[in-house]
Design a protein around this motif. Structure first.
Motif, PDB file in Angstrom:
ATOM      1  N   GLN A 176     -27.419  -6.291   7.750  1.00  0.00           N
ATOM      2  CA  GLN A 176     -26.926  -7.199   6.644  1.00  0.00           C
ATOM      3  C   GLN A 176     -26.628  -6.242   5.214  1.00  0.00           C
ATOM      4  OE1 GLN A 176     -26.512 -10.406   6.793  1.00  0.00           O
ATOM      5  NE2 GLN A 176     -26.833 -10.074   8.909  1.00  0.00           N
ATOM      6  N   PHE A 177     -26.330  -5.131   5.710  1.00  0.00           N
ATOM      7  CA  PHE A 177     -26.165  -4.143   4.559  1.00  0.00           C
ATOM      8  C   PHE A 177     -24.407  -3.955   4.596  1.00  0.00           C
ATOM      9  CE2 PHE A 177     -25.175   0.130   2.683  1.00  0.00           C
ATOM     10  CZ  PHE A 177     -25.991   0.018   1.506  1.00  0.00           C
ATOM     11  N   ARG A 178     -23.587  -4.901   3.554  1.00  0.00           N
ATOM     12  CA  ARG A 178     -22.325  -4.461   3.528  1.00  0.00           C
ATOM     13  C   ARG A 178     -21.793  -3.550   2.761  1.00  0.00           C
ATOM     14  NH1 ARG A 178     -20.345 -10.296   1.424  1.00  0.00           N
ATOM     15  NH2 ARG A 178     -21.538  -9.332  -0.426  1.00  0.00           N
ATOM     16  N   VAL A 179     -20.548  -2.848   3.171  1.00  0.00           N
ATOM     17  CA  VAL A 179     -20.125  -1.811   2.594  1.00  0.00           C
ATOM     18  C   VAL A 179     -18.546  -1.918   2.532  1.00  0.00           C
ATOM     19  CG1 VAL A 179     -19.723   0.708   2.380  1.00  0.00           C
ATOM     20  CG2 VAL A 179     -21.878  -0.147   2.973  1.00  0.00           C
ATOM     21  N   GLY A 180     -17.985  -1.857   1.772  1.00  0.00           N
ATOM     22  CA  GLY A 180     -16.398  -1.759   1.479  1.00  0.00           C
ATOM     23  C   GLY A 180     -15.889  -0.463   1.056  1.00  0.00           C
ATOM     24  N   ALA A 181     -14.635  -0.201   1.322  1.00  0.00           N
ATOM     25  CA  ALA A 181     -14.110   1.034   1.034  1.00  0.00           C
ATOM     26  C   ALA A 181     -12.566   0.746   0.553  1.00  0.00           C
ATOM     27  CB  ALA A 181     -14.295   2.180   1.781  1.00  0.00           C
ATOM     28  N   ALA A 182     -12.218   1.385  -0.588  1.00  0.00           N
ATOM     29  CA  ALA A 182     -10.689   1.445  -0.472  1.00  0.00           C
ATOM     30  C   ALA A 182     -10.133   2.776  -1.099  1.00  0.00           C
ATOM     31  CB  ALA A 182     -10.636   0.379  -1.738  1.00  0.00           C
ATOM     32  N   LEU A 183      -9.179   3.159  -0.606  1.00  0.00           N
ATOM     33  CA  LEU A 183      -8.511   4.538  -0.697  1.00  0.00           C
ATOM     34  C   LEU A 183      -7.282   4.120  -1.631  1.00  0.00           C
ATOM     35  CD1 LEU A 183      -8.386   5.859   2.807  1.00  0.00           C
ATOM     36  CD2 LEU A 183     -10.457   6.004   1.055  1.00  0.00           C
ATOM     37  N   LEU A 184      -7.078   4.903  -2.709  1.00  0.00           N
ATOM     38  CA  LEU A 184      -5.708   4.787  -3.470  1.00  0.00           C
ATOM     39  C   LEU A 184      -4.909   5.981  -2.908  1.00  0.00           C
ATOM     40  CD1 LEU A 184      -4.125   3.778  -6.071  1.00  0.00           C
ATOM     41  CD2 LEU A 184      -5.196   5.433  -7.481  1.00  0.00           C
ATOM     42  N   LEU A 185      -3.736   5.726  -2.271  1.00  0.00           N
ATOM     43  CA  LEU A 185      -2.788   6.703  -1.750  1.00  0.00           C
ATOM     44  C   LEU A 185      -1.786   7.026  -2.659  1.00  0.00           C
ATOM     45  CD1 LEU A 185      -3.000   4.797   1.689  1.00  0.00           C
ATOM     46  CD2 LEU A 185      -4.243   7.044   0.992  1.00  0.00           C
ATOM     47  N   ARG A 186      -1.238   8.393  -2.462  1.00  0.00           N
ATOM     48  CA  ARG A 186      -0.180   8.768  -3.218  1.00  0.00           C
ATOM     49  C   ARG A 186       1.114   7.973  -2.569  1.00  0.00           C
ATOM     50  NH1 ARG A 186      -1.912  12.626  -5.932  1.00  0.00           N
ATOM     51  NH2 ARG A 186      -3.338  14.195  -4.920  1.00  0.00           N
ATOM     52  N   PRO A 187       2.067   7.694  -3.293  1.00  0.00           N
ATOM     53  CA  PRO A 187       3.281   6.950  -2.840  1.00  0.00           C
ATOM     54  C   PRO A 187       3.806   7.857  -1.745  1.00  0.00           C
ATOM     55  CG  PRO A 187       3.483   7.183  -5.088  1.00  0.00           C
ATOM     56  CD  PRO A 187       2.191   8.067  -4.911  1.00  0.00           C
ATOM     57  N   ARG A 188       4.220   7.425  -0.740  1.00  0.00           N
ATOM     58  CA  ARG A 188       5.200   7.898   0.605  1.00  0.00           C
ATOM     59  C   ARG A 188       6.510   8.398  -0.148  1.00  0.00           C
ATOM     60  NH1 ARG A 188       2.667   6.396   5.562  1.00  0.00           N
ATOM     61  NH2 ARG A 188       4.589   7.251   6.520  1.00  0.00           N
ATOM     62  N   ALA A 189       6.890   9.400   0.270  1.00  0.00           N
ATOM     63  CA  ALA A 189       8.070  10.137  -0.178  1.00  0.00           C
ATOM     64  C   ALA A 189       9.166   9.250   0.224  1.00  0.00           C
ATOM     65  CB  ALA A 189       8.324  11.425   0.556  1.00  0.00           C
ATOM     66  N   ASP A 190       9.156   8.498   1.436  1.00  0.00           N
ATOM     67  CA  ASP A 190      10.285   7.600   1.898  1.00  0.00           C
ATOM     68  C   ASP A 190      10.261   6.216   1.225  1.00  0.00           C
ATOM     69  OD1 ASP A 190       7.799   6.897   3.220  1.00  0.00           O
ATOM     70  OD2 ASP A 190       8.837   6.773   5.322  1.00  0.00           O
ATOM     71  N   SER A 191       9.368   5.810   0.317  1.00  0.00           N
ATOM     72  CA  SER A 191       9.012   4.648  -0.317  1.00  0.00           C
ATOM     73  C   SER A 191       9.835   4.453  -1.485  1.00  0.00           C
ATOM     74  CB  SER A 191       7.579   4.503  -0.328  1.00  0.00           C
ATOM     75  OG  SER A 191       7.492   3.174  -1.182  1.00  0.00           O
ATOM     76  N   THR A 192      10.613   3.288  -1.673  1.00  0.00           N
ATOM     77  CA  THR A 192      11.094   2.946  -2.864  1.00  0.00           C
ATOM     78  C   THR A 192      10.378   1.921  -3.613  1.00  0.00           C
ATOM     79  OG1 THR A 192      12.484   1.198  -1.643  1.00  0.00           O
ATOM     80  CG2 THR A 192      13.449   3.402  -1.823  1.00  0.00           C
TER      81      THR A 192
END
Length: 173
Positions: free
Chosen positions: A38-54
Motif C-alpha cells: 500500500q506504499f504508492r510511489v509516482g515518478a516523472a521525468l522532465l526530458l530535454r526536447p528531442r532534436a527532431d521535434s517541432t
C-alpha cells in the motif's frame, strides 16, 4: 516548499516546468499498483526536447511502482519511468529533472537501487524533487543523493579495459 519560494535558476527549469513535473508525479502516484505494501510511489521525468521535434509541449514521462506477489520482483516508479524514456530513445543527459511522490508526511528519496539506476542517466547536478502526501517537496541533486557515485563517466572505454587485460595476460609481450 512552494514553487514561488524556490530559486529555479540554479536547476535550469522554469516554475511552469516544475509545476507540470509535480502534477505528473502526483498523478503517477495515483496509478501505482501496490496491493501488498500500500506504499504508492509516482515518478516523472522532465526530458530535454528531442532534436527532431517541432512541438513546444513539455515532454514528461511518468512511472509508478508495480508490486508483485513475489516481493523482490516489484519495480520502483523511478525505474519504470526511466525504462519508458529509454524505449522512447532518450539517453544519459536527456533528463532535466525528476519528480517523485509518495503518500507519507515526510520527504521520501528514491531508494538506493533507484539512485544508482538514475545515476546512469542523470548528470550529477540534475534536481530531484521529492513530494510528500500533500504535494509539498524538498529538492536535492543527483550528486547530493548519491555522493561519491559510480557512473558511466567513471568507467574507461571498453577497448581500454580489453587492451589493459590483454597486456597483462600470460605470454603477452
Amino acid at each position: 516548499m512552494p514553487v514561488e519560494e524556490l530559486s529555479l535558476d540554479q536547476y535550469g527549469i522554469t516554475a511552469q516546468e516544475l509545476t507540470a513535473l509535480s502534477e505528473k508525479c502526483l498523478e503517477a502516484r495515483e496509478r501505482a499498483y501496490c496491493p501488498y505494501s500500500q506504499f504508492r510511489v509516482g515518478a516523472a521525468l522532465l526530458l530535454r526536447p528531442r532534436a527532431d521535434s517541432t512541438s513546444s509541449a513539455l515532454n514528461i514521462v511518468i512511472g509508478a511502482n508495480v508490486e508483485n506477489a513475489s516481493y523482490p520482483v516489484g519495480t520502483c516508479a523511478e525505474r519504470v519511468a526511466v525504462g519508458t524514456a529509454v524505449v522512447q530513445g532518450y539517453k544519459h543527459g536527456d533528463i532535466r529533472a525528476v519528480g517523485v511522490a509518495t503518500d507519507i508526511e515526510g520527504y521520501c528519496s528514491p531508494c538506493g537501487m533507484c539512485r544508482q539506476f538514475l545515476r546512469e542517466f542523470l548528470d550529477l547536478d540534475t534536481p530531484i524533487f521529492m513530494h510528500n502526501k500533500d504535494g509539498n517537496f524538498q529538492v536535492k541533486t543527483m550528486g547530493e543523493l548519491l555522493p561519491m557515485s559510480f557512473g558511466p563517466d567513471v568507467l574507461p572505454p571498453p577497448e581500454e579495459l580489453l587492451a589493459s587485460r590483454a597486456s597483462k595476460a600470460p605470454g603477452s609481450a
